[in-house]
Design a protein around this motif. Structure first.
Motif, PDB file in Angstrom:
ATOM      1  N   GLU A 258       0.820  -1.210   0.000  1.00 32.22           N
ATOM      2  CA  GLU A 258       0.000   0.000   0.000  1.00 32.22           C
ATOM      3  C   GLU A 258       0.853   1.258   0.000  1.00 32.22           C
ATOM      4  O   GLU A 258       0.553   2.240  -0.666  1.00 32.22           O
ATOM      5  CB  GLU A 258      -0.918   0.018   1.234  1.00 32.22           C
ATOM      6  N   ALA A 259       1.950   1.205   0.783  1.00 33.39           N
ATOM      7  CA  ALA A 259       2.779   2.405   0.937  1.00 33.39           C
ATOM      8  C   ALA A 259       3.614   2.700  -0.303  1.00 33.39           C
ATOM      9  O   ALA A 259       3.810   3.860  -0.664  1.00 33.39           O
ATOM     10  CB  ALA A 259       3.691   2.244   2.157  1.00 33.39           C
ATOM     11  N   PHE A 260       4.121   1.669  -0.954  1.00 30.84           N
ATOM     12  CA  PHE A 260       5.109   1.919  -2.009  1.00 30.84           C
ATOM     13  C   PHE A 260       4.625   1.607  -3.426  1.00 30.84           C
ATOM     14  O   PHE A 260       5.182   2.109  -4.389  1.00 30.84           O
ATOM     15  CB  PHE A 260       6.388   1.123  -1.736  1.00 30.84           C
ATOM     16  N   ILE A 261       3.619   0.734  -3.533  1.00 27.22           N
ATOM     17  CA  ILE A 261       3.207   0.339  -4.872  1.00 27.22           C
ATOM     18  C   ILE A 261       1.825   0.880  -5.196  1.00 27.22           C
ATOM     19  O   ILE A 261       1.567   1.334  -6.297  1.00 27.22           O
ATOM     20  CB  ILE A 261       3.253  -1.211  -5.021  1.00 27.22           C
ATOM     21  N   GLY A 262       0.952   0.911  -4.197  1.00 29.16           N
ATOM     22  CA  GLY A 262      -0.397   1.404  -4.428  1.00 29.16           C
ATOM     23  C   GLY A 262      -1.325   0.253  -4.759  1.00 29.16           C
ATOM     24  O   GLY A 262      -0.878  -0.812  -5.166  1.00 29.16           O
ATOM     25  N   ILE A 263      -2.611   0.483  -4.536  1.00 30.41           N
ATOM     26  CA  ILE A 263      -3.572  -0.594  -4.758  1.00 30.41           C
ATOM     27  C   ILE A 263      -3.880  -0.668  -6.249  1.00 30.41           C
ATOM     28  O   ILE A 263      -4.707   0.055  -6.767  1.00 30.41           O
ATOM     29  CB  ILE A 263      -4.872  -0.365  -3.957  1.00 30.41           C
ATOM     30  N   GLU A 264      -3.204  -1.527  -6.925  1.00 28.07           N
ATOM     31  CA  GLU A 264      -3.414  -1.721  -8.358  1.00 28.07           C
ATOM     32  C   GLU A 264      -3.863  -3.168  -8.483  1.00 28.07           C
ATOM     33  O   GLU A 264      -3.197  -4.076  -8.000  1.00 28.07           O
ATOM     34  CB  GLU A 264      -2.071  -1.491  -9.072  1.00 28.07           C
ATOM     35  N   ASN A 265      -5.005  -3.398  -9.094  1.00 25.01           N
ATOM     36  CA  ASN A 265      -5.521  -4.762  -9.126  1.00 25.01           C
ATOM     37  C   ASN A 265      -4.777  -5.638 -10.130  1.00 25.01           C
ATOM     38  O   ASN A 265      -4.295  -5.175 -11.148  1.00 25.01           O
ATOM     39  CB  ASN A 265      -7.010  -4.768  -9.444  1.00 25.01           C
ATOM     40  N   GLU A 266      -4.700  -6.898  -9.785  1.00 25.03           N
ATOM     41  CA  GLU A 266      -4.024  -7.851 -10.678  1.00 25.03           C
ATOM     42  C   GLU A 266      -4.988  -8.354 -11.762  1.00 25.03           C
ATOM     43  O   GLU A 266      -4.635  -9.162 -12.575  1.00 25.03           O
ATOM     44  CB  GLU A 266      -3.473  -9.019  -9.854  1.00 25.03           C
ATOM     45  N   ASP A 267      -6.217  -7.883 -11.768  1.00 29.26           N
ATOM     46  CA  ASP A 267      -7.398  -8.257 -12.568  1.00 29.26           C
ATOM     47  C   ASP A 267      -7.599  -9.731 -12.777  1.00 29.26           C
ATOM     48  O   ASP A 267      -7.576 -10.543 -11.910  1.00 29.26           O
ATOM     49  CB  ASP A 267      -7.519  -7.532 -13.905  1.00 29.26           C
TER      50      ASP A 267
END
Ligand code: NAP
Ligand code: MN
Length: 267
Positions: A258-267
């Motif tokens: 959450e801190a470094f990559i961000g919530i990006e879905n793997e779909d």
């Protein structure tokens, strides 16, 4: 339960502090800044860091709670819009805690026979700005390398996501009781050689720096010490630990994501 609130000066933190104080008084908590059982820090990781140093003489009897105003931090479990839930958790507290390793920094200064000890939650660095820093590095008392460069950083597991990470150090799970050394711009060529990669040091090992010359800058978390000539610095895992009141489970690697990559879905 005796509670202290330690907030930074930001407007948001001060507002959250006000709200929390009102709630705590309503619920008849004892507010005690001098000898609290729980210290609630309101701000960022830096605020928790200063709260830690403010109460570092009482670590055995204090549990910390971090409320973040702004972005998610590593020492902060609660968002500022969760004050009511936090008070409910405090009311049903049964002493739950989790603790993390700290770094003991022992410094021998040229002007004194006895060592000065500092305690670090994140990291301690040794740097030199005026000219290249030259320091002999010993691991477990054995000579390892002569470092030339800008500096060296020794971090705790919970500090591994801070300065250490900027230096290319590994992120270390805080259940591991280890220290890490990361280099700050080492000089490497045909004449001068360092390992050039971060090192993870085992629980019972210790690190010694023997700097050549003077004009060094020693940092311990947000503090800076300079002016006195340092002859030796010892780093080991402290016998003391920092305790947090643990009311909810936090998955460490999710926090990192959450801190470094961000919530990006793997779909
Ligand atoms: P700061 O300059 O406000 O802090 C620098 C950043 O480090 C802030 O974003 C802070 O988060 C974050 N941080 C602090 N502890 C962390 C941790 N354990 N894991 C992940 N991020 C963390 O100064 P400060 O707030 O007094 O914090 C002092 C710390 O800054 C030092 O201990 C050192 O780790 C770090 N620092 C980093 C660099 C670098 O990366 N090049 C250089 C010097 C110092 P908040 O915004 O939530 O406070
Ligand atoms: Mn900060």
């Amino acid at each position: 339960m005796r509670v202290a609130i330690y907030a930074n000066d930001g407007k948001k933190s001060q507002n959250v502090k006000k709200k929390l104080l009102t709630r705590l008084k309503e619920r008849h908590f004892a507010l005690d800044d001098l000898h609290p059982e729980v210290v609630i820090s309101i701000g960022g990781d830096g605020t928790l860091l200063s709260a830690f140093h403010h109460y570092q003489a009482q670590l055995d009897t204090i549990r910390f709670v971090g409320v973040h105003t702004g972005h998610l931090g590593f020492y902060t479990d609660w968002r500022d819009d969760e004050i009511d839930d936090l008070v409910i958790s405090l009311e049903s507290d049964n002493g739950q805690s989790v603790s993390y390793p700290l770094l003991d920094v022992g410094v021998k200064y040229a002007d004194s026979p006895s060592k000065v000890h500092y305690l670090s939650l994140n990291e301690s660095t040794l740097k030199r700005i005026s000219s290249t820093m030259v320091t002999d590095v010993y691991l477990g008392g054995e000579f390892f390398e002569r470092f030339r460069g800008d500096g060296l950083c020794v971090s705790t597991p919970t500090g591994s996501t801070a300065y250490n990470k900027s230096l290319g150090g590994a992120v270390v799970h805080p259940d591991l009781e280890v220290l890490q050394i990361a280099e700050i711009s080492s000089i490497n060529n045909r004449v001068f050689r360092t390992l050039s990669s971060p090192m993870i040091i085992a629980p019972n090992d210790w690190i010694t720096f023997k700097p050549h010359g003077s004009n060094f800058i020693l940092t311990v978390d947000s503090e800076t010490y300079q002016g006195r000539t340092i002859t030796e610095i010892y780093y080991k895992i402290s016998k003391k630990r920092i305790h947090f009141a643990k009311y909810r489970h936090n998955h460490f690697w999710l926090r990192v994501q959450e801190a470094f990559i961000g919530i990006e879905n793997e779909d």
